[in-house]
Motif scaffolding. Structure first.
Motif, PDB file in Angstrom:
ATOM      1  N   TRP A  12      37.318  33.957  40.387  1.00  0.00           N
ATOM      2  CA  TRP A  12      38.734  34.723  40.424  1.00  0.00           C
ATOM      3  C   TRP A  12      40.052  33.900  40.256  1.00  0.00           C
ATOM      4  CZ3 TRP A  12      36.405  38.975  39.985  1.00  0.00           C
ATOM      5  CH2 TRP A  12      35.311  39.111  40.718  1.00  0.00           C
ATOM      6  N   GLU A  13      39.896  32.268  40.187  1.00  0.00           N
ATOM      7  CA  GLU A  13      40.981  31.419  39.946  1.00  0.00           C
ATOM      8  C   GLU A  13      40.835  30.776  38.477  1.00  0.00           C
ATOM      9  OE1 GLU A  13      39.523  27.326  41.688  1.00  0.00           O
ATOM     10  OE2 GLU A  13      39.802  28.811  43.098  1.00  0.00           O
ATOM     11  N   ARG A  14      40.082  31.164  37.553  1.00  0.00           N
ATOM     12  CA  ARG A  14      39.688  30.572  36.231  1.00  0.00           C
ATOM     13  C   ARG A  14      39.938  31.550  35.129  1.00  0.00           C
ATOM     14  NH1 ARG A  14      34.178  27.313  37.404  1.00  0.00           N
ATOM     15  NH2 ARG A  14      35.079  25.794  38.964  1.00  0.00           N
ATOM     16  N   PRO A  15      41.203  31.423  34.641  1.00  0.00           N
ATOM     17  CA  PRO A  15      41.423  32.422  33.462  1.00  0.00           C
ATOM     18  C   PRO A  15      40.391  32.287  32.134  1.00  0.00           C
ATOM     19  CG  PRO A  15      43.433  31.226  34.170  1.00  0.00           C
ATOM     20  CD  PRO A  15      42.438  30.653  34.773  1.00  0.00           C
TER      21      PRO A  15
ATOM     22  N   CYS B  21      28.704  48.209  38.917  1.00  0.00           N
ATOM     23  CA  CYS B  21      28.546  47.008  40.058  1.00  0.00           C
ATOM     24  C   CYS B  21      29.568  45.774  39.946  1.00  0.00           C
ATOM     25  CB  CYS B  21      27.103  46.385  39.999  1.00  0.00           C
ATOM     26  SG  CYS B  21      26.010  47.741  40.503  1.00  0.00           S
ATOM     27  N   TRP B  22      29.667  45.598  38.660  1.00  0.00           N
ATOM     28  CA  TRP B  22      30.783  44.492  38.539  1.00  0.00           C
ATOM     29  C   TRP B  22      32.183  44.802  38.975  1.00  0.00           C
ATOM     30  CZ3 TRP B  22      29.961  42.301  32.727  1.00  0.00           C
ATOM     31  CH2 TRP B  22      28.752  42.099  32.580  1.00  0.00           C
ATOM     32  N   HIS B  23      32.361  45.994  38.463  1.00  0.00           N
ATOM     33  CA  HIS B  23      33.657  46.641  38.827  1.00  0.00           C
ATOM     34  C   HIS B  23      33.753  46.749  40.482  1.00  0.00           C
ATOM     35  CE1 HIS B  23      35.806  47.722  35.165  1.00  0.00           C
ATOM     36  NE2 HIS B  23      34.631  47.909  34.738  1.00  0.00           N
ATOM     37  N   SER B  24      32.717  47.177  40.921  1.00  0.00           N
ATOM     38  CA  SER B  24      32.658  47.403  42.561  1.00  0.00           C
ATOM     39  C   SER B  24      32.711  46.049  43.218  1.00  0.00           C
ATOM     40  CB  SER B  24      31.114  48.225  42.811  1.00  0.00           C
ATOM     41  OG  SER B  24      31.256  48.287  44.297  1.00  0.00           O
ATOM     42  N   LEU B  25      32.026  45.106  42.890  1.00  0.00           N
ATOM     43  CA  LEU B  25      32.112  43.881  43.518  1.00  0.00           C
ATOM     44  C   LEU B  25      33.594  43.398  43.408  1.00  0.00           C
ATOM     45  CD1 LEU B  25      30.618  41.528  44.545  1.00  0.00           C
ATOM     46  CD2 LEU B  25      30.696  40.388  42.214  1.00  0.00           C
ATOM     47  N   SER B  26      34.175  43.412  42.241  1.00  0.00           N
ATOM     48  CA  SER B  26      35.458  42.703  41.926  1.00  0.00           C
ATOM     49  C   SER B  26      36.485  43.622  42.839  1.00  0.00           C
ATOM     50  CB  SER B  26      35.833  42.835  40.414  1.00  0.00           C
ATOM     51  OG  SER B  26      36.117  44.254  39.886  1.00  0.00           O
ATOM     52  N   GLN B  27      36.240  44.827  43.512  1.00  0.00           N
ATOM     53  CA  GLN B  27      37.235  45.350  44.075  1.00  0.00           C
ATOM     54  C   GLN B  27      37.547  44.424  45.368  1.00  0.00           C
ATOM     55  OE1 GLN B  27      39.198  47.963  43.203  1.00  0.00           O
ATOM     56  NE2 GLN B  27      37.749  47.610  41.177  1.00  0.00           N
ATOM     57  N   GLN B  28      36.632  43.667  45.746  1.00  0.00           N
ATOM     58  CA  GLN B  28      37.058  42.564  46.784  1.00  0.00           C
ATOM     59  C   GLN B  28      38.207  41.533  46.570  1.00  0.00           C
ATOM     60  OE1 GLN B  28      33.181  40.721  48.557  1.00  0.00           O
ATOM     61  NE2 GLN B  28      32.189  42.310  47.095  1.00  0.00           N
ATOM     62  N   HIS B  29      38.218  41.452  45.045  1.00  0.00           N
ATOM     63  CA  HIS B  29      39.411  40.590  44.634  1.00  0.00           C
ATOM     64  C   HIS B  29      40.246  41.257  43.902  1.00  0.00           C
ATOM     65  CE1 HIS B  29      36.695  37.154  45.881  1.00  0.00           C
ATOM     66  NE2 HIS B  29      35.636  38.022  45.556  1.00  0.00           N
ATOM     67  N   ASN B  30      40.564  42.594  44.075  1.00  0.00           N
ATOM     68  CA  ASN B  30      41.561  43.547  43.544  1.00  0.00           C
ATOM     69  C   ASN B  30      40.991  43.768  42.127  1.00  0.00           C
ATOM     70  OD1 ASN B  30      43.277  43.314  45.619  1.00  0.00           O
ATOM     71  ND2 ASN B  30      43.952  41.486  45.157  1.00  0.00           N
ATOM     72  N   GLY B  31      39.822  43.731  41.862  1.00  0.00           N
ATOM     73  CA  GLY B  31      39.430  44.101  40.582  1.00  0.00           C
ATOM     74  C   GLY B  31      39.534  42.869  39.462  1.00  0.00           C
ATOM     75  N   LEU B  32      38.358  43.224  38.477  1.00  0.00           N
ATOM     76  CA  LEU B  32      38.663  42.095  37.391  1.00  0.00           C
ATOM     77  C   LEU B  32      39.729  42.186  36.609  1.00  0.00           C
ATOM     78  CD1 LEU B  32      34.826  41.967  36.240  1.00  0.00           C
ATOM     79  CD2 LEU B  32      36.049  40.194  37.288  1.00  0.00           C
ATOM     80  N   PHE B  33      40.210  43.394  36.203  1.00  0.00           N
ATOM     81  CA  PHE B  33      41.314  43.748  35.201  1.00  0.00           C
ATOM     82  C   PHE B  33      42.718  43.211  35.949  1.00  0.00           C
ATOM     83  CE2 PHE B  33      38.009  46.451  33.535  1.00  0.00           C
ATOM     84  CZ  PHE B  33      38.248  45.971  32.178  1.00  0.00           C
ATOM     85  N   GLU B  34      42.715  43.833  37.227  1.00  0.00           N
ATOM     86  CA  GLU B  34      43.980  43.485  38.252  1.00  0.00           C
ATOM     87  C   GLU B  34      43.919  41.977  38.207  1.00  0.00           C
ATOM     88  OE1 GLU B  34      41.563  45.633  38.751  1.00  0.00           O
ATOM     89  OE2 GLU B  34      42.597  47.385  39.215  1.00  0.00           O
ATOM     90  N   THR B  35      42.486  41.180  38.446  1.00  0.00           N
ATOM     91  CA  THR B  35      42.829  39.598  38.421  1.00  0.00           C
ATOM     92  C   THR B  35      43.352  38.878  37.615  1.00  0.00           C
ATOM     93  OG1 THR B  35      40.900  39.833  40.238  1.00  0.00           O
ATOM     94  CG2 THR B  35      41.170  37.528  38.704  1.00  0.00           C
ATOM     95  N   TRP B  36      42.619  39.659  36.279  1.00  0.00           N
ATOM     96  CA  TRP B  36      43.174  39.146  34.903  1.00  0.00           C
ATOM     97  C   TRP B  36      44.609  39.121  34.720  1.00  0.00           C
ATOM     98  CZ3 TRP B  36      42.800  35.779  31.434  1.00  0.00           C
ATOM     99  CH2 TRP B  36      43.205  36.038  30.001  1.00  0.00           C
ATOM    100  N   GLU B  37      45.172  40.483  34.894  1.00  0.00           N
ATOM    101  CA  GLU B  37      46.679  40.532  34.972  1.00  0.00           C
ATOM    102  C   GLU B  37      47.432  39.696  35.740  1.00  0.00           C
ATOM    103  OE1 GLU B  37      48.264  42.441  32.608  1.00  0.00           O
ATOM    104  OE2 GLU B  37      46.361  42.666  31.830  1.00  0.00           O
ATOM    105  N   LYS B  38      47.008  39.399  37.023  1.00  0.00           N
ATOM    106  CA  LYS B  38      47.631  38.397  37.992  1.00  0.00           C
ATOM    107  C   LYS B  38      47.691  37.109  37.300  1.00  0.00           C
ATOM    108  CE  LYS B  38      47.108  41.022  42.416  1.00  0.00           C
ATOM    109  NZ  LYS B  38      46.624  41.030  43.696  1.00  0.00           N
TER     110      LYS B  38
ATOM    111  N   GLY C 100      47.918  36.362  34.356  1.00  0.00           N
ATOM    112  CA  GLY C 100      48.803  36.350  33.181  1.00  0.00           C
ATOM    113  C   GLY C 100      48.415  37.255  32.126  1.00  0.00           C
ATOM    114  N   GLY C 101      47.084  37.639  32.096  1.00  0.00           N
ATOM    115  CA  GLY C 101      46.531  38.312  30.977  1.00  0.00           C
ATOM    116  C   GLY C 101      46.604  38.115  29.755  1.00  0.00           C
ATOM    117  N   GLU C 102      46.684  38.891  28.774  1.00  0.00           N
ATOM    118  CA  GLU C 102      46.933  38.685  27.290  1.00  0.00           C
ATOM    119  C   GLU C 102      48.139  37.644  27.087  1.00  0.00           C
ATOM    120  OE1 GLU C 102      45.164  39.521  24.264  1.00  0.00           O
ATOM    121  OE2 GLU C 102      43.785  39.553  25.978  1.00  0.00           O
ATOM    122  N   SER C 103      49.187  37.594  27.773  1.00  0.00           N
ATOM    123  CA  SER C 103      50.335  36.566  27.634  1.00  0.00           C
ATOM    124  C   SER C 103      49.824  35.299  27.672  1.00  0.00           C
ATOM    125  CB  SER C 103      51.428  36.838  28.856  1.00  0.00           C
ATOM    126  OG  SER C 103      50.948  36.369  30.090  1.00  0.00           O
ATOM    127  N   LEU C 104      48.591  34.780  28.174  1.00  0.00           N
ATOM    128  CA  LEU C 104      47.969  33.747  28.278  1.00  0.00           C
ATOM    129  C   LEU C 104      47.392  33.234  26.704  1.00  0.00           C
ATOM    130  CD1 LEU C 104      45.996  33.478  31.617  1.00  0.00           C
ATOM    131  CD2 LEU C 104      48.221  32.493  31.189  1.00  0.00           C
TER     132      LEU C 104
END
Length: 514
Positions: free
Chosen positions: A160-163, A184-201, A203-207
């Motif tokens: 979750w900390e590694r782009p 399941c990946w999505h479900s697990l990732s909800q513990q960390h606000n979701g994979l897509f949400e994590t990516w956006e936090k 920096g997302g595609e701006s990186l």
């Protein structure tokens, strides 16, 4: 794999069943209290992160993929390829990073042992943590399980900390949920606000495209960042019957002269074709195609002007592809996306070169038949049909990071379909993204140059009168997201490309300032 009898807690209590024990705890993400499940030796879907920053990084990736397959991991999907700055220990070379998705009958600790063996066999030592390494292989996910032991934690605790991990991990997904495992990946990732949400936090595609993280495609000894500018591919037809310039460049001398002209006008790559694919063209054999191609290819590759330039070979024959790459060609451009030669995917996978997969229905002799011109939504259907070919190519061993896609302007299309595609490149990417984010990120090549539909619209029956219309279509395509344009007239189209790139740079700059 041993059979585990597991008492499954609610997700809040994942990992608590065997709290205080040294044994491994496996927990389903979707479960209800006091449910017992037996896990047997059946295939499990796994996700493995890859990294390398010592030696020939791409060669290290290729070797690791081959060893994983040999030792029991069947790779089914590849993320994109990223060149990234090192994390944690910054005084070391840049990394290549990606991730792969596959299936295995190996248990999680067996899999860990296999990956550690691959790392060791490829020269990794117990150096400093996060330090330089020829290959780094981490288990990100193992089936539907959360695993906690003295030597293995899955999901990997630092995802979750590694782009450079999250980006290729997302590449392995589609933007719509496609299976229970993915859920399941999505479900697990909800513990960390979701994979897509994590990516956006993060920096997302701006990186992407910045110094710290580039999405790249390997060509020869280069790692090509196609976001920097639109590339111009000059067309060299060696055929007597091509629609625009058939018969003009059949001699080696005439072909070399034309290549020299296109390079002087600014072409980044040259696409050499020895078989016409115009509508109703007569198909020639691979041997005849090679007879036309090889003398010119050899001459072009030895031209001093070709230093730093790329050569693509336009063929649907695997034999021609193999011979051409053996002589030094860098890219295979297949108008059939593997439909016309069942060996093409496996041969290209072994050649380890970029592969242009183009959309076409039928073959050049049938592609304009009425049944091949029926579309309800041309962008959606082209995306779906093209993705199915890309998927087959990937399952045959061509990683997503080597694929270029071409929507096939002029092939199995009416004039209105070609216009819809030129206007709809973003829609094609979106439709592909629903099934594979990696495939949706692939460079897009377009080839409207001097095509018949331009003549129909502009009343220009002669192909060599269609350059102004070609420039207009190239402009629309580049502004819509095309990364490579395939043209006959390099000079004038390069001017259009430069202007479009400047406009897009300006748009991005203004967006960053907001």
């Amino acid at each position: 794999m041993n059979i585990f009898n597991l008492l499954l807690p609610t997700r809040r209590g994942v990992g608590a069943v065997m709290k205080g024990c040294r044994a491994t705890c496996y927990s389903f993400f979707h479960s209800s209290p006091e449910t017992t499940v037996e896990v047997q030796s059946q295939e499990q879907e796994v996700v493995i992160a890859m990294g390398s920053n010592v030696g020939d990084r791409l060669c290290n990736f290729n070797e690791a993929l081959q060893l994983m397959k040999k030792l029991g991991v069947n790779i089914t999907r590849h993320g994109c390829l990223y060149e990234t700055e090192p994390a944690y220990v910054t005084d070391q070379p840049r990394f290549l990073n990606s991730a792969v998705r596959g299936v295995t009958k190996l248990g999680p600790h067996e899999l860990l042992g296999v990956l550690k063996k691959i790392e060791k066999d490829m020269g990794r030592t117990n150096g400093i943590r996060y330090g330089p390494r020829p290959i780094d292989l981490d288990i990100l996910f193992y089936g539907r399980f959360s695993i906690h032991s003295d030597i293995l934690t899955v999901p990997h605790e630092r995802i979750w900390e590694r782009p450079f991990v999250v980006a290729p991990l997302l590449d392995l997904l589609g933007s719509s949920v496609e299976s229970d495992t993915v859920a399941c990946w999505h479900s697990l990732s909800q513990q960390h606000n979701g994979l897509f949400e994590t990516w956006e936090k993060l920096g997302g595609e701006s990186l992407i495209g910045k110094e710290g993280m580039k999405r790249v495609l390997p060509i020869g000894n280069l790692l090509w960042d196609w976001s920097l500018k639109t590339s111009v591919m000059g067309i060299l037809n060696l055929t007597p019957d091509s629609f625009s310039d058939g018969g003009k460049f059949q001699s080696v001398e005439a072909a070399v002269s034309q290549v020299r002209l296109m390079i002087s006008e600014g072409a980044d790559m040259i696409d050499i074709g020895a078989q016409s694919t115009r509508p109703m063209a007569t198909k020639i054999s691979a041997e005849k195609e090679l007879e036309r191609l090889i003398p010119v290819l050899e001459a072009v590759l030895t031209m001093p002007e070709m230093e730093g330039k790329l050569v693509s070979v336009d063929t649907f024959y695997s034999k021609v592809a193999s011979e051409a790459v053996g002589k030094g060609a860098h890219i295979i451009n297949d108008v059939s996306a593997g439909q016309l030669d069942p060996d093409m995917y496996k041969v290209v996978a072994g050649l380890k070169v970029p592969y242009v997969a183009m959309h076409m229905r039928g073959d050049p002799s049938t592609m304009q038949n009425e049944e091949n011109l029926q579309y309800d939504d041309v962008c959606k259907q082209v995306a779906s049909e093209l993705y199915s070919k890309v998927r087959d190519a990937e399952l045959s061993g061509i990683p997503a990071w080597r694929i270029i896609i071409d929507p096939g302007i002029g092939f199995s299309k009416k004039a209105e379909h070609n216009l819809d595609i030129l206007l709809g490149l973003p829609a094609i990417r979106r439709h592909i993204a629903m099934k594979s984010l990696a495939a949706s990120h692939a460079p897009i090549l377009i080839g409207p140059s001097r095509k018949r539909f331009l003549g129909e619209i502009c009343n220009r029956p002669s192909a060599d009168e269609r350059d102004p219309a070609t420039i207009a279509s190239i402009t629309a395509g580049v502004l819509g997201g095309a990364n490579i344009v395939r043209v006959h007239n390099v000079r004038d189209n390069l001017d259009a490309v430069k202007l479009c790139d400047s406009m897009l740079t300006r748009v991005n700059l203004l967006h960053d300032l907001e």
